[in-house]
Enzyme design. Structure first.
Site, PDB file in Angstrom:
ATOM      1  N   SER A  11       3.669   3.774  -5.316  1.00 27.61           N
ATOM      2  CA  SER A  11       4.991   4.288  -4.940  1.00 27.61           C
ATOM      3  C   SER A  11       5.142   4.411  -3.423  1.00 27.61           C
ATOM      4  CB  SER A  11       5.250   5.637  -5.617  1.00 27.61           C
ATOM      5  OG  SER A  11       4.249   6.563  -5.237  1.00 27.61           O
ATOM      6  N   LYS A  36      -0.891   7.294  -8.399  1.00 23.07           N
ATOM      7  CA  LYS A  36      -2.049   8.100  -8.797  1.00 23.07           C
ATOM      8  C   LYS A  36      -2.046   9.522  -8.259  1.00 23.07           C
ATOM      9  CE  LYS A  36      -5.396   6.362  -5.381  1.00 23.07           C
ATOM     10  NZ  LYS A  36      -6.677   5.683  -5.247  1.00 23.07           N
ATOM     11  N   GLN A  48       3.954   5.916  11.541  1.00 23.42           N
ATOM     12  CA  GLN A  48       4.528   6.618  12.693  1.00 23.42           C
ATOM     13  C   GLN A  48       5.461   5.716  13.499  1.00 23.42           C
ATOM     14  OE1 GLN A  48       1.413   8.317  15.085  1.00 23.42           O
ATOM     15  NE2 GLN A  48       0.878   9.854  13.565  1.00 23.42           N
ATOM     16  N   GLY A  49       4.864   4.663  14.102  1.00 24.82           N
ATOM     17  CA  GLY A  49       5.550   3.865  15.122  1.00 24.82           C
ATOM     18  C   GLY A  49       6.891   3.318  14.683  1.00 24.82           C
ATOM     19  N   GLU A 116       5.326  -1.551  21.293  1.00 26.81           N
ATOM     20  CA  GLU A 116       3.935  -1.377  20.861  1.00 26.81           C
ATOM     21  C   GLU A 116       3.117  -2.567  21.319  1.00 26.81           C
ATOM     22  OE1 GLU A 116       4.020  -0.568  16.633  1.00 26.81           O
ATOM     23  OE2 GLU A 116       4.820   1.437  16.956  1.00 26.81           O
ATOM     24  N   ASP A 224      -7.789   0.050  -4.899  1.00 27.92           N
ATOM     25  CA  ASP A 224      -7.769  -0.106  -6.369  1.00 27.92           C
ATOM     26  C   ASP A 224      -7.123  -1.413  -6.837  1.00 27.92           C
ATOM     27  OD1 ASP A 224      -8.810   2.475  -6.374  1.00 27.92           O
ATOM     28  OD2 ASP A 224      -6.880   3.412  -6.803  1.00 27.92           O
ATOM     29  N   HIS A 245      -7.388   0.784  14.281  1.00 26.28           N
ATOM     30  CA  HIS A 245      -6.381   1.252  15.238  1.00 26.28           C
ATOM     31  C   HIS A 245      -7.123   1.822  16.437  1.00 26.28           C
ATOM     32  CE1 HIS A 245      -2.972   3.252  17.049  1.00 26.28           C
ATOM     33  NE2 HIS A 245      -2.175   2.708  16.147  1.00 26.28           N
ATOM     34  N   ARG A 292      -3.921  -5.103  19.303  1.00 25.09           N
ATOM     35  CA  ARG A 292      -4.791  -4.038  18.799  1.00 25.09           C
ATOM     36  C   ARG A 292      -6.272  -4.421  18.742  1.00 25.09           C
ATOM     37  NH1 ARG A 292      -1.732  -1.235  13.894  1.00 25.09           N
ATOM     38  NH2 ARG A 292      -0.299  -0.481  15.480  1.00 25.09           N
ATOM     39  N   HIS A 353      -7.809   1.087   9.877  1.00 22.17           N
ATOM     40  CA  HIS A 353      -6.379   1.379   9.784  1.00 22.17           C
ATOM     41  C   HIS A 353      -5.647   0.491   8.788  1.00 22.17           C
ATOM     42  CE1 HIS A 353      -2.493   2.766  11.217  1.00 22.17           C
ATOM     43  NE2 HIS A 353      -2.130   1.526  11.528  1.00 22.17           N
ATOM     44  N   ARG A 388      -2.975  -8.177  12.386  1.00 20.77           N
ATOM     45  CA  ARG A 388      -1.555  -7.847  12.218  1.00 20.77           C
ATOM     46  C   ARG A 388      -0.949  -7.351  13.523  1.00 20.77           C
ATOM     47  NH1 ARG A 388       1.172  -2.720  10.764  1.00 20.77           N
ATOM     48  NH2 ARG A 388      -0.894  -1.853  11.101  1.00 20.77           N
ATOM     49  N   LEU A 394       5.433  -2.602   7.570  1.00 20.88           N
ATOM     50  CA  LEU A 394       6.601  -2.092   6.840  1.00 20.88           C
ATOM     51  C   LEU A 394       7.621  -3.215   6.671  1.00 20.88           C
ATOM     52  CD1 LEU A 394       6.948   1.377   8.648  1.00 20.88           C
ATOM     53  CD2 LEU A 394       5.978   0.952   6.381  1.00 20.88           C
TER      54      LEU A 394
HETATM   55  P1  FAD Z   1       1.172   2.448   0.281  1.00 27.13           P
HETATM   56  O1  FAD Z   1       2.278   3.004   1.053  1.00 27.13           O
HETATM   57  O2  FAD Z   1      -0.194   2.820   0.710  1.00 27.13           O
HETATM   58  O3  FAD Z   1       1.366   2.878  -1.234  1.00 27.13           O
HETATM   59  C1  FAD Z   1       0.370   2.612  -2.179  1.00 27.13           C
HETATM   60  C2  FAD Z   1       0.705   3.387  -3.433  1.00 27.13           C
HETATM   61  O4  FAD Z   1      -0.139   2.976  -4.489  1.00 27.13           O
HETATM   62  C3  FAD Z   1       0.499   4.877  -3.290  1.00 27.13           C
HETATM   63  O5  FAD Z   1       1.581   5.507  -3.916  1.00 27.13           O
HETATM   64  C4  FAD Z   1      -0.781   5.134  -4.061  1.00 27.13           C
HETATM   65  O6  FAD Z   1      -0.905   6.431  -4.568  1.00 27.13           O
HETATM   66  C5  FAD Z   1      -0.643   4.111  -5.161  1.00 27.13           C
HETATM   67  N1  FAD Z   1      -1.892   3.708  -5.810  1.00 27.13           N
HETATM   68  C6  FAD Z   1      -3.002   3.197  -5.234  1.00 27.13           C
HETATM   69  N2  FAD Z   1      -3.924   2.932  -6.184  1.00 27.13           N
HETATM   70  C7  FAD Z   1      -3.380   3.271  -7.367  1.00 27.13           C
HETATM   71  C8  FAD Z   1      -3.839   3.249  -8.711  1.00 27.13           C
HETATM   72  N3  FAD Z   1      -5.082   2.836  -9.034  1.00 27.13           N
HETATM   73  N4  FAD Z   1      -3.007   3.669  -9.685  1.00 27.13           N
HETATM   74  C9  FAD Z   1      -1.768   4.128  -9.389  1.00 27.13           C
HETATM   75  N5  FAD Z   1      -1.286   4.192  -8.135  1.00 27.13           N
HETATM   76  C10 FAD Z   1      -2.083   3.760  -7.140  1.00 27.13           C
HETATM   77  N6  FAD Z   1       2.895   0.049   9.518  1.00 27.13           N
HETATM   78  C11 FAD Z   1       3.994  -0.277  10.214  1.00 27.13           C
HETATM   79  O7  FAD Z   1       4.562  -1.349   9.991  1.00 27.13           O
HETATM   80  N7  FAD Z   1       4.506   0.571  11.132  1.00 27.13           N
HETATM   81  C12 FAD Z   1       3.930   1.781  11.417  1.00 27.13           C
HETATM   82  O8  FAD Z   1       4.415   2.528  12.240  1.00 27.13           O
HETATM   83  C13 FAD Z   1       2.744   2.129  10.727  1.00 27.13           C
HETATM   84  N8  FAD Z   1       2.114   3.301  10.985  1.00 27.13           N
HETATM   85  C14 FAD Z   1       1.045   3.644  10.216  1.00 27.13           C
HETATM   86  C15 FAD Z   1       0.445   4.894  10.416  1.00 27.13           C
HETATM   87  C16 FAD Z   1      -0.591   5.311   9.608  1.00 27.13           C
HETATM   88  C17 FAD Z   1      -1.225   6.661   9.830  1.00 27.13           C
HETATM   89  C18 FAD Z   1      -1.058   4.464   8.583  1.00 27.13           C
HETATM   90  C19 FAD Z   1      -2.193   4.896   7.680  1.00 27.13           C
HETATM   91  C20 FAD Z   1      -0.499   3.213   8.398  1.00 27.13           C
HETATM   92  C21 FAD Z   1       0.557   2.798   9.210  1.00 27.13           C
HETATM   93  N9  FAD Z   1       1.163   1.567   9.007  1.00 27.13           N
HETATM   94  C22 FAD Z   1       2.265   1.236   9.739  1.00 27.13           C
HETATM   95  C23 FAD Z   1       0.763   0.698   7.913  1.00 27.13           C
HETATM   96  C24 FAD Z   1       1.760   0.905   6.751  1.00 27.13           C
HETATM   97  O9  FAD Z   1       2.099   2.267   6.666  1.00 27.13           O
HETATM   98  C25 FAD Z   1       1.195   0.473   5.426  1.00 27.13           C
HETATM   99  O10 FAD Z   1       0.595  -0.781   5.520  1.00 27.13           O
HETATM  100  C26 FAD Z   1       2.323   0.388   4.391  1.00 27.13           C
HETATM  101  O11 FAD Z   1       2.999   1.617   4.336  1.00 27.13           O
HETATM  102  C27 FAD Z   1       1.757   0.019   3.041  1.00 27.13           C
HETATM  103  O12 FAD Z   1       2.759   0.174   2.087  1.00 27.13           O
HETATM  104  P2  FAD Z   1       2.424  -0.147   0.566  1.00 27.13           P
HETATM  105  O13 FAD Z   1       3.637   0.167  -0.205  1.00 27.13           O
HETATM  106  O14 FAD Z   1       1.821  -1.484   0.469  1.00 27.13           O
HETATM  107  O15 FAD Z   1       1.226   0.878   0.204  1.00 27.13           O
HETATM  108  C1  SIN Z   2       1.317   3.145  15.115  1.00 24.42           C
HETATM  109  O1  SIN Z   2       2.297   3.875  15.117  1.00 24.42           O
HETATM  110  O2  SIN Z   2       0.549   2.984  16.080  1.00 24.42           O
HETATM  111  C2  SIN Z   2       0.999   2.389  13.883  1.00 24.42           C
HETATM  112  C3  SIN Z   2       1.785   1.158  13.860  1.00 24.42           C
HETATM  113  C4  SIN Z   2       1.228   0.203  12.866  1.00 24.42           C
HETATM  114  O3  SIN Z   2       0.153   0.405  12.298  1.00 24.42           O
HETATM  115  O4  SIN Z   2       1.869  -0.818  12.671  1.00 24.42           O
END
Ligand code: FAD
Ligand code: SIN
Length: 527
Positions: A11, A36, A48-49, A116, A224, A245, A292, A353, A388, A394
């Protein structure tokens, strides 16, 4: 047990975007999202960014964003995918703004674009320093208004259901390509494993930062989806490309490590060694705003040479009020530890990261398993190559969830489910008598990965890591086979599996590229 049309695992931005689009397009379809932890817990929530989007104005262009992405990816991006993602970015941004997401504007009412590392222009659309939270809240609010989506929080997807299960066993896995019919899902509150049959399944389960001791990723990031896809025989690629990072807050014992956004360097913050000297100019002419991989490796080198545990990020020369307005979350966190950014420097250290590789998908997010899609950080689309570009993640999730959705809704009526898929069997398992082995092995894995498979690797350390992971893998499997399922047991198995893939793919790569750096291959460094 539930049967659905679309099963979404995860989600975060990828899973929720896909769920909303499919539910709206096929209103008599049922969409189930399993997740989960709490429904908003995800990497997305902590972003954040912001979102990198070239708005194709006089100060930026699609061509520049494409060029920056290709340069960061160090020759391994798929150019067609890069073009597609960059060009579709503005449309997907408009959609999420249309749902109510609020991004910062300047005094003229245009987006206030941040900068960035690796970007040749200001192009980061953001909501202060909490962009991910704004997106997550917006998507969840919209989901609550969508009657044909059901979200099951605290439900852990254990394994994908494939045709191998039709042959009568739930425990034997075969590496040949398969068809996906849903997933076995552990209800963490009741302890029961449910069989959720689905015509289409989307893995949107995020990354695997928790294989490392020091990571910005929350506790849910245990690889997972990638492990499940691997067990079901899907192609997994580029797992060696773990992005560290450069600047997580140095505060030992924190899990996850708090991120100090790259946008803070975009705002003008400088890196200094502990004795106050600047160093980035020796590594790259872009200094603090090099991509990075370069900044993280430079910090790692300086810390090793000087025997320091961290370097500093210095904001003392910047306007503190403007900083506080743009970065309230970071400022609050620093203040909570007694760090006043107008007076003190912030101790920072690189942290695991982002996973640049993952489950191989095509331009519609289709995996090599029929009726199984993957999107977001768990997928490998070809956008990121060997490294990346900041804030492209995002963006990728928004664009690819759209592609997955258009393909899935086109195909849904042609998909039928077979009879005879067995319920989950607990036969031969008993309650765990003690949890120490699971906890110990999780810690040992994180230590092994951090000490042997970090920013800079060597053949020798990779070989040692592989030997240890093979032992951990066998033990994780034994625990999994013999005990009644729990989240700790399932996560350990997935952490070990994905860490093993990182090590194996690292050993297979014979050339240094992007975030991958092996000292034993120094002559083959690409940049
Ligand atoms: P997620 O958002 O991680 O969602 C995964 C989901 O899957 C979660 O809900 C989790 O609970 C669920 N899940 C996992 N395993 C299971 C399972 N076995 N069963 C059921 N549910 C499960 N990217 C940018 O582009 N810009 C930014 O500014 C940026 N800043 C970041 C800052 C931080 C601190 C971090 C950690 C990452 C950042 N990133 C950024 C990277 C970006 O946030 C992620 O790559 C992106 O949000 C991933 O989205 P997603 O939907 O693929 O996974
Ligand atoms: C950050 O805000 O530095 C994270 C940006 C990203 O991981 O893309």
């Amino acid at each position: 047990m539930p049967q659905t049309d679309f099963l979404v695992i995860g989600s975060g931005i990828a899973g929720l975007s896909f769920a909303l689009k499919t539910a709206r397009a096929v209103q008599d379809a049922r969409v189930i999202v399993v997740t989960k932890a709490d429904e908003d817990e995800s990497n997305t929530k902590y972003a954040q960014g912001g979102i990198a989007v070239a708005l194709n104005t006089f100060s930026d262009s699609f061509e520049n964003h494409v060029a920056d992405t290709l340069l960061a990816g160090d020759g391994l991006c798929n150019r067609e995918i890069v073009e597609m993602v960059v060009r579709e970015g503005p449309m997907r941004l408009d959609e999420i703004v249309g749902m109510g997401a609020d991004f910062d504007k300047d005094s003229r009412g245009d987006y206030a674009l941040g900068k960035e590392g690796g970007h040749s222009a200001n192009r980061i659309v953001h909501h202060k320093d909490a962009t991910g939270l704004e997106i997550e809240k917006t998507l969840l609010a919209r989901l609550r208004l969508t009657p044909n989506i059901e979200i099951l929080s605290h439900h852990f997807a254990v394994d994908l259901i494939t045709e191998h299960h039709l042959k009568g066993t739930t425990r034997k896995w075969n590496a040949s390509p398969a068809t996906c019919f849903g997933a076995y899902v552990l209800d963490l509150r009741s302890g029961q494993v449910e069989k959720i049959l689905s015509r289409v399944t989307l893995l949107a389960s995020g990354g695997l930062g928790q294989i490392y001791r020091n990571t910005t990723n929350p506790l849910i990031a245990t690889g997972d989806g990638i492990a499940m896809a691997h067990r079901a025989g899907a192609e997994i690629r580029n797992m060696e490309f773990i992005q560290f990072h450069p600047t997580s807050l140095f505060h030992p014992g924190d899990n996850p490590s708090f991120l100090i956004s790259e946008a803070v360097r975009g705002f003008g913050a400088l890196l200094r060694t502990k004795d106050g000297k600047r160093f980035m100019a020796r590594y790259d002419e872009r200094g603090e705003l090099a991509s990075r991989d370069i900044v993280a490796r430079a910090i790692d080198y300086e810390m090793k040479v000087n025997g320091d545990e961290y370097v500093y990020l210095d904001l003392r020369h910047l306007d503190n009020d403007t900083f506080a307005a743009h970065f309230p979350t970071i400022r609050e966190k620093c203040l909570s530890l007694g760090i006043r950014t107008d007076r003190d420097m912030i101790p920072v250290v690189p942290a695991a990261h982002y996973l640049c590789g993952g489950i191989s998908v095509d331009d519609h997010g289709r995996t090599t398993i029929t009726n199984l899609y993957a999107c977001g950080e768990c997928s490998s689309t070809g956008l990121h190559g060997a490294n990346r570009l900041a804030s492209n993640s995002l963006l990728e999730a928004l664009v690819f969830s759209h592609h997955c959705y258009t393909d899935a809704v086109k195909r849904i009526n042609t998909v039928s489910l077979p009879a005879g898929i067995p319920e989950w069997s607990r036969e031969g398992t008993s309650a765990a008598r003690e949890h120490i082995l699971t906890m110990h092995n999780r810690k040992e894995l994180r230590d092994t990965m951090s000490d042997y498979v970090g920013i800079v690797r060597s053949d020798e350390r990779l070989g040692l890591a592989l030997k240890r992971i093979e032992i951990l893998d066998k033990e994780a499997y034994d625990i999994y086979r013999n005990t009644i399922l729990s989240i700790a047991v399932c996560e350990l198995r997935n952490l070990v599996t994905t860490a093993g893939l990182v090590v194996k793919h690292s050993l297979e790569r014979k050339e240094n590229r992007g975030v991958f750096y092996n000292v034993s291959l120094e002559k083959t460094t690409h940049r």
